[in-house]
Motif scaffolding. Structure first.
Motif, PDB file in Angstrom:
ATOM      1  N   HIS A  66      -0.739   0.234  -7.070  1.00 13.17           N
ATOM      2  CA  HIS A  66      -0.609   1.056  -8.270  1.00 13.17           C
ATOM      3  C   HIS A  66       0.457   0.492  -9.196  1.00 13.17           C
ATOM      4  O   HIS A  66       0.271   0.372 -10.406  1.00 13.17           O
ATOM      5  CB  HIS A  66      -0.266   2.480  -7.841  1.00 13.17           C
ATOM      6  CG  HIS A  66      -0.157   3.437  -8.974  1.00 13.17           C
ATOM      7  ND1 HIS A  66       1.044   3.723  -9.587  1.00 13.17           N
ATOM      8  CD2 HIS A  66      -1.098   4.164  -9.629  1.00 13.17           C
ATOM      9  CE1 HIS A  66       0.833   4.581 -10.548  1.00 13.17           C
ATOM     10  NE2 HIS A  66      -0.453   4.882 -10.602  1.00 13.17           N
ATOM     11  N   GLU A  67       1.581   0.112  -8.608  1.00 14.67           N
ATOM     12  CA  GLU A  67       2.694  -0.395  -9.402  1.00 14.67           C
ATOM     13  C   GLU A  67       2.371  -1.734 -10.050  1.00 14.67           C
ATOM     14  O   GLU A  67       2.834  -2.026 -11.137  1.00 14.67           O
ATOM     15  CB  GLU A  67       3.940  -0.544  -8.512  1.00 14.67           C
ATOM     16  CG  GLU A  67       4.658   0.751  -8.281  1.00 14.67           C
ATOM     17  CD  GLU A  67       4.923   1.495  -9.595  1.00 14.67           C
ATOM     18  OE1 GLU A  67       5.548   0.894 -10.497  1.00 14.67           O
ATOM     19  OE2 GLU A  67       4.491   2.645  -9.734  1.00 14.67           O
TER      20      GLU A  67
ATOM     21  N   ARG B 112       8.729  -7.472 -14.264  1.00 10.05           N
ATOM     22  CA  ARG B 112       8.538  -6.286 -13.435  1.00 10.05           C
ATOM     23  C   ARG B 112       7.787  -6.653 -12.148  1.00 10.05           C
ATOM     24  O   ARG B 112       8.159  -6.214 -11.056  1.00 10.05           O
ATOM     25  CB  ARG B 112       7.742  -5.247 -14.211  1.00 10.05           C
ATOM     26  CG  ARG B 112       7.599  -3.951 -13.476  1.00 10.05           C
ATOM     27  CD  ARG B 112       7.148  -2.879 -14.408  1.00 10.05           C
ATOM     28  NE  ARG B 112       6.772  -1.700 -13.677  1.00 10.05           N
ATOM     29  CZ  ARG B 112       6.241  -0.631 -14.264  1.00 10.05           C
ATOM     30  NH1 ARG B 112       6.030  -0.639 -15.575  1.00 10.05           N
ATOM     31  NH2 ARG B 112       5.931   0.415 -13.549  1.00 10.05           N
TER      32      ARG B 112
ATOM     33  N   GLN C 210       9.797   8.811  -2.904  1.00  8.05           N
ATOM     34  CA  GLN C 210      10.087   9.021  -4.311  1.00  8.05           C
ATOM     35  C   GLN C 210      10.423  10.471  -4.518  1.00  8.05           C
ATOM     36  O   GLN C 210       9.662  11.358  -4.167  1.00  8.05           O
ATOM     37  CB  GLN C 210       8.878   8.609  -5.158  1.00  8.05           C
ATOM     38  CG  GLN C 210       8.682   7.109  -5.091  1.00  8.05           C
ATOM     39  CD  GLN C 210       7.408   6.693  -5.746  1.00  8.05           C
ATOM     40  OE1 GLN C 210       6.373   7.314  -5.559  1.00  8.05           O
ATOM     41  NE2 GLN C 210       7.492   5.643  -6.534  1.00  8.05           N
TER      42      GLN C 210
ATOM     43  N   ALA D  80       7.673   9.490 -11.385  1.00  8.97           N
ATOM     44  CA  ALA D  80       8.049   8.266 -10.699  1.00  8.97           C
ATOM     45  C   ALA D  80       7.434   7.025 -11.309  1.00  8.97           C
ATOM     46  O   ALA D  80       6.372   7.042 -11.888  1.00  8.97           O
ATOM     47  CB  ALA D  80       7.616   8.358  -9.252  1.00  8.97           C
ATOM     48  N   SER D  81       8.182   6.000 -11.188  1.00  9.26           N
ATOM     49  CA  SER D  81       7.603   4.682 -11.319  1.00  9.26           C
ATOM     50  C   SER D  81       8.400   3.839 -10.355  1.00  9.26           C
ATOM     51  O   SER D  81       9.513   4.164 -10.002  1.00  9.26           O
ATOM     52  CB  SER D  81       7.715   4.164 -12.754  1.00  9.26           C
ATOM     53  OG  SER D  81       9.054   3.937 -13.061  1.00  9.26           O
ATOM     54  N   GLY D  82       7.858   2.791  -9.892  1.00 13.17           N
ATOM     55  CA  GLY D  82       8.520   2.042  -8.835  1.00 13.17           C
ATOM     56  C   GLY D  82       7.967   2.481  -7.504  1.00 13.17           C
ATOM     57  O   GLY D  82       7.234   3.464  -7.420  1.00 13.17           O
TER      58      GLY D  82
END
Lengths: 757, 122
Positions: free
Chosen positions: A529-530, A573, A696, A703-705
């Motif tokens: 996903h990230e 990233r 998370q 959230a991201s990461g």
């Protein structure tokens, strides 16, 4: 031989004595006659002829107190013409003679060789009735009478002996049919009292282990006898056991055999004892005792007892063999039952790998064979003991058990049997749970009431061990009187616990493995996903530029600039994500190595803050420090930590605002770094998890990461020997404190490496 | 002449937001952008979009909350197309009753196709 009172003779002897007396009276033609036999220093009345009570009024006379005594002592006849004129005559006789009008008295001895065995007495109402002819006639008669008496006595003795032998035979035939040892001993004791006509019998068995005689059955003694133990040589029984031969004691109370407790508690005087010998081995002793003045024992009594003892010991041995066989059969049966149960348990436990189902299965198995209630307790990773599953034989008790469980308030109290079994790794057997114990542990009246209603009688708690560790405990309870756990139950419980522990451990490992797989799956999903977000940007801009080139044959500089910027961000990233994944891999493999150097943390932090400030306009990053702060750290790894903390601070304060980094050195060997934001903070229920991998704090929404930043940061800080602590200030936002040892920045080691554990 | 359709792009990732902005602008759409749901509601307060392209996972206010609040506002309601990196993009779209979805990473032609399908100026 002691002479019994006349009424106690056998019929043959009694008849002989009466006939002699009566015939003597007829022979001399007198109105009264009597016969006394010598018993020690007394004369005992054995027959009387004439008016009731007039002849031989006293049953016993001392040899030195009457004319009859004089006849017996001197062996010479005595004639009395006038009872009033004869001072040697017994006053009772004189009174009775007067009453019944007897005037003349003649006594002759009954002789056996030189020994006088008795006195034959004639009485007449005629004055001066007896002359020398009467004396000679009566002496001749007395000679015949003595022979007749002795014959009768012999016959009686023989008859008595036969009767006793018959009794012994009857008794022993009957004894042999009794196979219960306790009942048998009780019967032996009672039969012996009947056989010997005594009040007190004691049957002792030899206890090899303690080398003592232990009373097992008795009559005529109180319960106190049960506590008596006699070593070889102690008391009559001990003496019998030592000699392996019978003993006859006339006066126990002065003999060296006397035991203080027996003297104190009983009136035993004459005692005989016989050993119980089986094939020459001592099995026990039987004793018979008579109270003071009751009687003494003869050699014949001892022989009877010896005969009885021979028969009794055979019966005892028979019963013992029977019991041993029954016990062996019962043990074999029990062992077969246990083996079948354990095999069944193993099979049942292997049916499921589900943790909770396995716990429930264990409890059910225990209830199916050996418990009314069984609870499985589990030791959690943080050392708490929790109830895993409970099963009941009587399902209606479930609500009571639940009510009881509320008193544990979620965990088990440290003093309980469960806690003890887990701590000591040893099983706990509470054979009998007393009401006193319930009162002691009850927390309130309701608690006590529930415990009383359940009425657990006995309990076993066995620890569960797997791979060298204690993982929990199995607690079993039975209710109801007479149902008590013993050593056999304990060993069965341990066997069951061994299998249960394995099954529970397998289920737990399986659950953990599944969790690990689940975490890995989630990680892959999160990682994918990230990666999609930067990939979308890279792919999109590439397509955009390509299509532009295709349509216009040239690229728009403005678009190229924006595209390159986005590509640069997306690529870095992706690079960061890849590094994090590699770091995780290194940390888990113990391959993360620190490259320590003396570093000025103030400069390091300021540099990071400056760089990050360029990525945001909404936030103001403020660094507070008082000059140079040196520490021996891996600067790149520490940069990663500070970047992550600032990254989080920016990410989780989307409204912008001030983010402060405070760097201080509270002591020469300690550095403290505090990152504080005023953002959305960490929900309280999630705080304990934030350092976990892939966790998370704001899943789904903000959230991201990948949830790896804090996990990696913590590992790095801990590798440095420091700590990282989240705080939640009351006025909102989050605060993370990192404490690091300065690590001898001035010392010899200017740099070095360390491995992850 | 009808005006160009107005598309509101709600996306927290700067790169994707910029990309979609550029692609749609180049194709002649009027593009509005917002970095989260709350910012998007502010934009909608002044201008009615003809289509909302909505990311789901965003800070401050996520896609779910935005959709709920947007629908709670009085009409008109523009159609919503979900942009998501989630594996089950269709389910995400169904969760907020969206009109369509586009899974990340997406193709430019896919983007243009779905926008032209849903964006009709009113």
């Amino acid at each position: 031989m002691a002479i019994k009172a006349g009424s106690q003779f056998g019929p043959r002897l009694r008849e002989t004595l009466s006939r002699i007396t009566e015939e003597a009276a007829h022979l001399l033609g007198v109105e009264g006659a009597g016969l006394r036999l010598v018993d020690g220093d007394e004369l005992v009345r054995v027959a009387a002829y004439g008016p009731e009570g007039a002849v031989m009024a006293r049953e016993r006379l001392r040899l030195d107190e009457s004319l009859s005594g004089q006849v017996a002592t001197t062996g010479r006849p005595v004639i009395v013409d006038d009872p009033d004129a004869e001072p040697g005559q017994d006053p009772v006789y004189r009174a009775m003679a007067k009453l019944h009008g007897f005037r003349s008295w003649l006594g002759v001895p009954l002789r056996d060789q030189e020994r006088v065995i008795g006195v034959l007495v004639m009485q007449s109402r005629t004055e001066q009735r007896f002359g020398p002819t009467d004396v000679r006639l009566l002496e001749a008669f007395a000679g015949q009478a003595t022979v007749a008496i002795e014959n009768a006595q012999l016959y009686e003795r023989e008859h008595e002996r036969r009767r006793q032998l018959e009794a012994v035979r009857e008794v022993t035939a009957w004894l042999a049919s009794e196979t219960d040892l306790a009942t048998l001993l009780e019967r032996i004791s009672r039969l012996a009292t009947e056989l010997l006509g005594v009040g007190s019998i004691a049957v002792y068995l030899w206890d090899e282990a303690s080398a003592t005689l232990v009373p097992r059955a008795w009559h005529g003694f109180g319960d106190w006898l049960g506590d008596v133990r006699l070593k070889l040589g102690e008391g009559v029984a001990g003496t019998v056991a030592q000699r392996r031969a019978g003993v006859v004691v006339d006066d126990y109370r002065t003999a060296p055999y006397a035991q203080p407790i027996v003297l104190e508690r009983s009136t035993a005087s004459a005692v005989i004892g016989e050993p119980l010998l089986y094939e020459g081995e001592l099995r026990g002793v039987i004793t018979a005792s008579a109270a003071i003045g009751e009687r003494t024992f003869t050699e014949q009594d001892r022989q009877v007892l010896a005969l009885f003892a021979v028969q009794a010991v055979i019966a005892i041995e028979h019963a013992r063999l029977h019991e041993a066989r029954d016990r062996a059969l019962a043990e074999a049966e029990a062992a077969r039952g246990r083996a079948a149960f354990l095999a069944e348990a193993s099979a049942a436990l292997a049916t499921s790998l589900d943790y909770d189902a396995t716990l429930a299965q264990v409890a059910r198995l225990a209830v199916s064979t050996m418990a009314d209630v069984c609870t499985v307790f589990v030791l959690t990773e943080d050392g708490e003991i929790r109830r895993g599953a409970t099963a009941h034989r009587d399902p209606t008790q479930a609500s009571l058990t639940e009510a009881l469980a509320r008193y544990w308030s979620g965990s088990v109290s440290p003093g309980s049997s469960v806690a003890t079994a887990i701590r000591t790794r040893q099983p706990v057997l509470n054979a009998v749970i007393s009401d006193h114990h319930r009162e002691k542990i009850a927390q309130d009246a309701e608690h006590l009431k529930i415990m009383r209603t359940l009425g657990y009688r006995s309990s076993i708690v066995v620890p569960l061990h797997a791979r060298g560790e204690t993982t929990g405990a199995l607690a079993m309870f039975v209710s109801g009187a007479g149902r008590e756990y013993g050593p056999a139950d304990l060993s069965l419980a341990e066997e069951l616990a061994g299998r249960a522990a394995l099954a529970v451990d397998n289920a737990r490992l399986y659950r953990e493995a599944r969790r690990a797989i689940q975490v890995r799956d989630e990680f892959l999903s999160v990682a994918a996903h990230e990666l999609k977000t930067p990939v979308t940007t890279l792919l999109g801009f590439a397509q955009l530029l390509l299509s532009q080139l295709k349509q216009k044959g040239a690229l728009d500089d403005r678009i190229v600039g924006r595209a390159l910027q986005a590509v640069e961000r997306g690529a870095s990233r992706m690079s960061r994500l890849v590094s994090q994944i590699l770091d995780i891999s290194r940390l888990e493999g113990g391959r993360l190595v620190l490259d320590r150097q003396v570093t000025d943390l103030a400069e390091l932090v300021q540099g990071i803050a400056d760089a990050m400030q360029t990525t945001t306009t909404r936030h103001t990053l403020v660094v507070r420090t008082s000059g140079r702060v040196s520490a021996l750290v891996d600067p790149l790894r520490l940069e990663q930590v500070v970047t992550n903390l600032l990254d989080n601070a920016i990410k989780f304060s989307p409204q912008g605002g001030e983010i402060t980094v405070e760097l201080a050195q509270p002591s020469p060997d300690l550095v403290r770094l505090v990152v504080r934001d005023h953002g959305i903070g960490i929900p309280p229920e999630r705080r304990q998890h934030i350092f976990e991998r892939f966790y998370q704090a704001h899943d789904g929404d903000h959230a991201s990461g990948m949830g790896l930043g804090l996990y990696i940061s913590r590992q790095i800080v801990e590798l440095h020997g420091g700590s990282i602590t989240p705080e939640c200030p009351l006025d909102g936002g989050s605060q993370f404190s990192v404490e690091l040892p300065t690590g001898r920045p001035d010392g010899a080691t200017e740099s070095g490496t360390e491995r992850a554990p | 002449m009808t005006r160009a359709a107005r598309v509101l792009v709600v996306e927290d990732d700067d790169g994707i937001r910029d990309l979609v902005d550029l692609v749609l602008s180049s194709a002649g759409y009027e593009v509005l952008t917002a970095s989260d749901g709350a910012a998007a509601l502010q934009v909608i307060g002044t201008v009615h979009p003809d289509l909302v392209l909505l990311d789901m996972r965003m800070p401050v206010m996520d896609g779910w909350e935005f959709a709920r609040r947007y629908r709670a506002r009085p009409e008109p309601h523009a159609p919503i197309v979900v942009l998501t990196a989630a594996r089950d993009a269709a389910q995400r779209a169904a969760e907020i009753d969206a009109n369509g979805y586009l899974g990340k990473p997406f193709d430019m032609t896919e983007l243009l196709a779905i926008v032209s399908h849903h964006a009709n100026p009113t």
